[in-house]
Design a protein around this motif. Structure first.
Motif, PDB file in Angstrom:
ATOM      1  N   MET B   1       0.839  -1.205   0.000  1.00  0.00           N
ATOM      2  CA  MET B   1       0.000   0.000   0.000  1.00  0.00           C
ATOM      3  C   MET B   1       0.871   1.251   0.000  1.00  0.00           C
ATOM      4  N   ALA B   2       0.474   2.214  -0.784  1.00  0.00           N
ATOM      5  CA  ALA B   2       1.299   3.448  -0.901  1.00  0.00           C
ATOM      6  C   ALA B   2       1.261   4.249   0.390  1.00  0.00           C
ATOM      7  N   LEU B   3       2.330   5.016   0.585  1.00  0.00           N
ATOM      8  CA  LEU B   3       2.431   5.902   1.737  1.00  0.00           C
ATOM      9  C   LEU B   3       1.580   7.144   1.483  1.00  0.00           C
ATOM     10  N   ASN B   4       0.690   7.472   2.432  1.00  0.00           N
ATOM     11  CA  ASN B   4      -0.127   8.689   2.299  1.00  0.00           C
ATOM     12  C   ASN B   4       0.529   9.858   3.033  1.00  0.00           C
ATOM     13  N   ILE B   5       0.852  10.876   2.284  1.00  0.00           N
ATOM     14  CA  ILE B   5       1.438  12.075   2.884  1.00  0.00           C
ATOM     15  C   ILE B   5       0.485  13.239   2.692  1.00  0.00           C
ATOM     16  N   THR B   6       0.187  13.934   3.788  1.00  0.00           N
ATOM     17  CA  THR B   6      -0.675  15.113   3.687  1.00  0.00           C
ATOM     18  C   THR B   6       0.126  16.364   4.020  1.00  0.00           C
ATOM     19  N   ILE B   7       0.032  17.329   3.124  1.00  0.00           N
ATOM     20  CA  ILE B   7       0.729  18.599   3.351  1.00  0.00           C
ATOM     21  C   ILE B   7      -0.302  19.660   3.712  1.00  0.00           C
ATOM     22  N   LEU B   8      -0.136  20.252   4.894  1.00  0.00           N
ATOM     23  CA  LEU B   8      -1.073  21.274   5.354  1.00  0.00           C
ATOM     24  C   LEU B   8      -0.427  22.653   5.173  1.00  0.00           C
ATOM     25  N   GLY B   9      -0.993  23.432   4.294  1.00  0.00           N
ATOM     26  CA  GLY B   9      -0.407  24.742   3.987  1.00  0.00           C
ATOM     27  C   GLY B   9       0.360  24.640   2.682  1.00  0.00           C
ATOM     28  N   LEU B  10      -0.114  25.328   1.639  1.00  0.00           N
ATOM     29  CA  LEU B  10       0.485  25.166   0.314  1.00  0.00           C
ATOM     30  C   LEU B  10       1.158  26.453  -0.168  1.00  0.00           C
ATOM     31  N   GLY B  32       7.717   2.820  -2.298  1.00  0.00           N
ATOM     32  CA  GLY B  32       7.420   3.391  -3.614  1.00  0.00           C
ATOM     33  C   GLY B  32       7.023   4.850  -3.515  1.00  0.00           C
ATOM     34  N   ARG B  33       6.514   5.365  -4.612  1.00  0.00           N
ATOM     35  CA  ARG B  33       6.142   6.778  -4.654  1.00  0.00           C
ATOM     36  C   ARG B  33       4.943   7.033  -3.742  1.00  0.00           C
ATOM     37  N   PRO B  34       5.047   8.036  -2.841  1.00  0.00           N
ATOM     38  CA  PRO B  34       3.937   8.326  -1.941  1.00  0.00           C
ATOM     39  C   PRO B  34       2.781   9.020  -2.669  1.00  0.00           C
ATOM     40  N   VAL B  35       1.617   9.003  -2.041  1.00  0.00           N
ATOM     41  CA  VAL B  35       0.451   9.723  -2.564  1.00  0.00           C
ATOM     42  C   VAL B  35       0.281  11.000  -1.744  1.00  0.00           C
ATOM     43  N   ILE B  36       0.250  12.132  -2.440  1.00  0.00           N
ATOM     44  CA  ILE B  36       0.256  13.423  -1.740  1.00  0.00           C
ATOM     45  C   ILE B  36      -1.135  14.051  -1.719  1.00  0.00           C
ATOM     46  N   THR B  37      -1.609  14.358  -0.511  1.00  0.00           N
ATOM     47  CA  THR B  37      -2.846  15.118  -0.361  1.00  0.00           C
ATOM     48  C   THR B  37      -2.486  16.524   0.118  1.00  0.00           C
ATOM     49  N   GLY B  38      -3.090  17.518  -0.508  1.00  0.00           N
ATOM     50  CA  GLY B  38      -2.803  18.893  -0.109  1.00  0.00           C
ATOM     51  C   GLY B  38      -4.009  19.564   0.517  1.00  0.00           C
ATOM     52  N   TRP B  39      -3.753  20.367   1.525  1.00  0.00           N
ATOM     53  CA  TRP B  39      -4.820  21.178   2.121  1.00  0.00           C
ATOM     54  C   TRP B  39      -4.310  22.600   2.309  1.00  0.00           C
ATOM     55  N   ASP B  40      -5.173  23.565   2.104  1.00  0.00           N
ATOM     56  CA  ASP B  40      -4.841  24.941   2.481  1.00  0.00           C
ATOM     57  C   ASP B  40      -6.135  25.630   2.897  1.00  0.00           C
ATOM     58  N   ARG B  41      -5.997  26.571   3.820  1.00  0.00           N
ATOM     59  CA  ARG B  41      -7.156  27.329   4.281  1.00  0.00           C
ATOM     60  C   ARG B  41      -7.789  28.077   3.109  1.00  0.00           C
ATOM     61  N   VAL B  45      -5.444  29.063  -3.325  1.00  0.00           N
ATOM     62  CA  VAL B  45      -4.074  28.560  -3.162  1.00  0.00           C
ATOM     63  C   VAL B  45      -4.051  27.058  -3.418  1.00  0.00           C
ATOM     64  N   MET B  46      -5.081  26.378  -2.907  1.00  0.00           N
ATOM     65  CA  MET B  46      -5.180  24.924  -3.053  1.00  0.00           C
ATOM     66  C   MET B  46      -5.308  24.552  -4.531  1.00  0.00           C
ATOM     67  N   LYS B  47      -6.132  25.312  -5.215  1.00  0.00           N
ATOM     68  CA  LYS B  47      -6.381  25.068  -6.634  1.00  0.00           C
ATOM     69  C   LYS B  47      -5.090  25.255  -7.445  1.00  0.00           C
ATOM     70  N   GLU B  48      -4.365  26.314  -7.103  1.00  0.00           N
ATOM     71  CA  GLU B  48      -3.136  26.599  -7.832  1.00  0.00           C
ATOM     72  C   GLU B  48      -2.094  25.502  -7.599  1.00  0.00           C
ATOM     73  N   ALA B  49      -1.998  25.045  -6.349  1.00  0.00           N
ATOM     74  CA  ALA B  49      -1.035  23.989  -6.027  1.00  0.00           C
ATOM     75  C   ALA B  49      -1.389  22.715  -6.798  1.00  0.00           C
ATOM     76  N   ALA B  54       1.550  19.966  -7.348  1.00  0.00           N
ATOM     77  CA  ALA B  54       2.220  19.873  -6.052  1.00  0.00           C
ATOM     78  C   ALA B  54       1.499  18.881  -5.135  1.00  0.00           C
ATOM     79  N   ALA B  55       0.358  18.371  -5.572  1.00  0.00           N
ATOM     80  CA  ALA B  55      -0.366  17.352  -4.796  1.00  0.00           C
ATOM     81  C   ALA B  55      -1.140  16.477  -5.769  1.00  0.00           C
ATOM     82  N   ASP B  56      -1.325  15.201  -5.372  1.00  0.00           N
ATOM     83  CA  ASP B  56      -2.117  14.310  -6.229  1.00  0.00           C
ATOM     84  C   ASP B  56      -3.597  14.633  -6.109  1.00  0.00           C
ATOM     85  N   ARG B  57      -3.980  15.073  -4.914  1.00  0.00           N
ATOM     86  CA  ARG B  57      -5.354  15.512  -4.688  1.00  0.00           C
ATOM     87  C   ARG B  57      -5.353  16.591  -3.617  1.00  0.00           C
ATOM     88  N   VAL B  58      -6.363  17.412  -3.634  1.00  0.00           N
ATOM     89  CA  VAL B  58      -6.499  18.391  -2.568  1.00  0.00           C
ATOM     90  C   VAL B  58      -7.792  18.112  -1.825  1.00  0.00           C
TER      91      VAL B  58
END
Lengths: 330, 330
Positions: B1-10, B32-41, B45-49, B54-58
């Motif tokens: 299973m892939a590693l889930n990484i969440t980035i808070l603040g983009l 393997g390659r992690p799966v990136i979730t992005g969040w921003d207030r 900013v989230m849309k642009e990232a 910069a993220a696989d999903r927001v």
């Protein structure tokens, strides 16, 4: 009869003055184009100045160099000035005008009062010839064109002598700016010597600390730029700081006061915000102002462009640029 | 299973991390390659990232964004960190690893200890991503390649969690550098925040003085450069200074001590000469060192080129360059 001007000291300032005075439009002065005599302690410096046409003639004997001079411009370092004034005093002709070019005025005026005969006029001078990093421009005729030229007379200086020096300053297209000696030294200390002193104190504080090995690893361009002045010519820096020590001392007191205030401000978000805003606005207004104007002097075209903002987070940490290829350095 | 990484603040740091983590060579990590979730207030900013990959999903809901995360990277400003940690604490899964990216570590570690459940690991992080003035590079995959990445574990942090974060840091080609929180904050204060504080104090001292009108007329590029940091983004500056106030306070004490010493040194030519020499040598050695190395880390090619010297007399007075045409500015 032509005006005889003798320049003592043919470093960048003396050479620039020689070039400027030697190319005065003959119509600009009542007396026509002056005749420039150059003297320097160093034979090879004198020869080079002659080669660059910074003087009509050079004279290696100090007494002979000043004997016929109507105007003597002492353009040596602060550290040599007292001895120079003492040396030339007996050889100056009656009515000669002596002026200097150092960045400190109070001690120089004191020495002039003490050492020069009463038959001679003295006016302190300080041409602001800096050209940022373009060192090459430091010794050209253009170094003085448009530059502010501080003039600090003695209480006993006669109007006619002042008018004479002012005419020369105007003829080389610099801008006469009359100041009191203590004012001059204080402003110069704040503008030039305090930043240098601060760069030294910062380099000393972090560079001599136990953590320096780690600090230099993580520090970015910000610290590098804030200590840049500490990398300048040590002889020049020492001469400048020693020459204006009294005025710098007062500013260091004020700066220490600001730092103590800042320590309190770091605990008060509202006050910190106000300080940041105040600093930014003051500096922006300065940047937007036309450079090289005396206070009160203005130009007509308003100048409200945006000011460039440094990238703070980029300047804080690491990743200073690798040094360029050594072959590209001077 | 892939590693889930969440980035808070983009912002720049979060985005750079997202880009770097999203392009990890699958061979570099066991998982393997992690799966990136992005969040921003901020939705935009989230849309642009997302647009910049910069993220696989927001995910706009903070709780949902962290619920499945194996690793949570909190990349918000210092001022928002405490509230963010409190908000995500109840939603973190058992065994999740939380790390942050702010330039202050002691208070963050305190909050993590206070607010995060014991079932979660915390490791303070601080990637040194500065790129001087090249702001554009601040948000690229390359902002992290070769950069020093400070890691500050809690006493209770387990080895396995540390190994996991170290593996990620290594996979994005940054250099893990373990430090103690108080050491980190002190070094960062000296490297980044003290220079900023000094620029503010200098701007305040001269800019609020009665002579400012005259001082700004004669001041050259030297004062301009020494106050440059005071023109940066005020919100960023305030966040940095408030976040590291305790460590900065200690350095300000030391700096005030250096300034008081300097006041004495200005009366002692021999001591001044020694100070000038010491500062120059310390800074030269720093400039000659390879940038971006951890202490002890070295490269083989010796690097003894000359260091560029600033033109002091050129920087002291007047003649700052006219501002460029506004149309050429950003």
């Amino acid at each position: 009869m032509a005006l005889n001007i003798t320049i003592l000291g043919l470093g960048p300032v003396g050479t620039s003055l020689g070039l400027a005075l030697g190319t005065i439009d003959a119509q600009m002065l009542d007396v026509g184009r002056p005749v420039i005599t150059g003297w320097d302690r160093d034979q090879s410096v004198m020869k080079e100045a002659r080669g660059r046409l910074a003087a009509d003639r050079v004279e290696g004997n100090l007494q002979r160099a000043v004997r016929e001079a109507d105007v003597v411009i002492a353009a040596v370092d602060y550290g040599e000035m007292r001895e120079l004034l003492a040396s030339i005093a007996p050889s100056l002709k009656n009515g000669a005008i002596v002026t200097d070019t150092t960045a400190t005025k109070a001690p120089i005026l004191e020495w002039a009062t003490e050492l020069l005969p009463i038959t001679v006029e003295f006016i302190g001078g300080h041409p602001l010839t800096g050209f940022g990093d373009d060192a090459g421009l430091g010794t050209s005729r253009d170094a003085l064109r448009g530059a502010i030229y501080c003039l600090v007379p003695l209480p006993r200086t006669r109007r006619a002598a002042l008018d004479g020096v002012e005419a020369l300053v105007t003829a080389i297209e610099a801008k006469p700016y009359y100041m009191d000696a203590f004012e001059h030294d204080s402003y110069v200390a704040a503008a030039a010597h305090l930043p240098l002193a601060l760069a030294l104190a910062l380099m000393e504080t972090v560079g001599q600390s136990g953590g320096w090995r780690e600090i230099q690893a993580i520090a970015g361009e910000g610290l590098l730029r804030m200590t840049e002045l500490a990398s300048g010519d040590a002889a020049l820096a020492g001469d400048a700081l020693l020459g204006n020590a009294a005025a710098i001392d007062g500013w260091l007191d004020r700066l220490i006061g600001s730092l103590i205030d800042l320590q309190k401000t770091l605990r008060d978000p509202g006050a910190l915000e106000a300080l940041l805003e105040r600093s930014r606005v003051t500096r922006d207004d300065w940047l937007r102002s036309e450079p090289n104007l005396r206070p009160g002097e203005s130009t007509f075209h308003g100048n409200l462009q945006d000011v460039e903002r440094p990238n703070l987070s980029g300047l804080f940490f690491g990743r200073r640029r690798p040094s360029p290829n050594p072959k590209k350095r001077r």
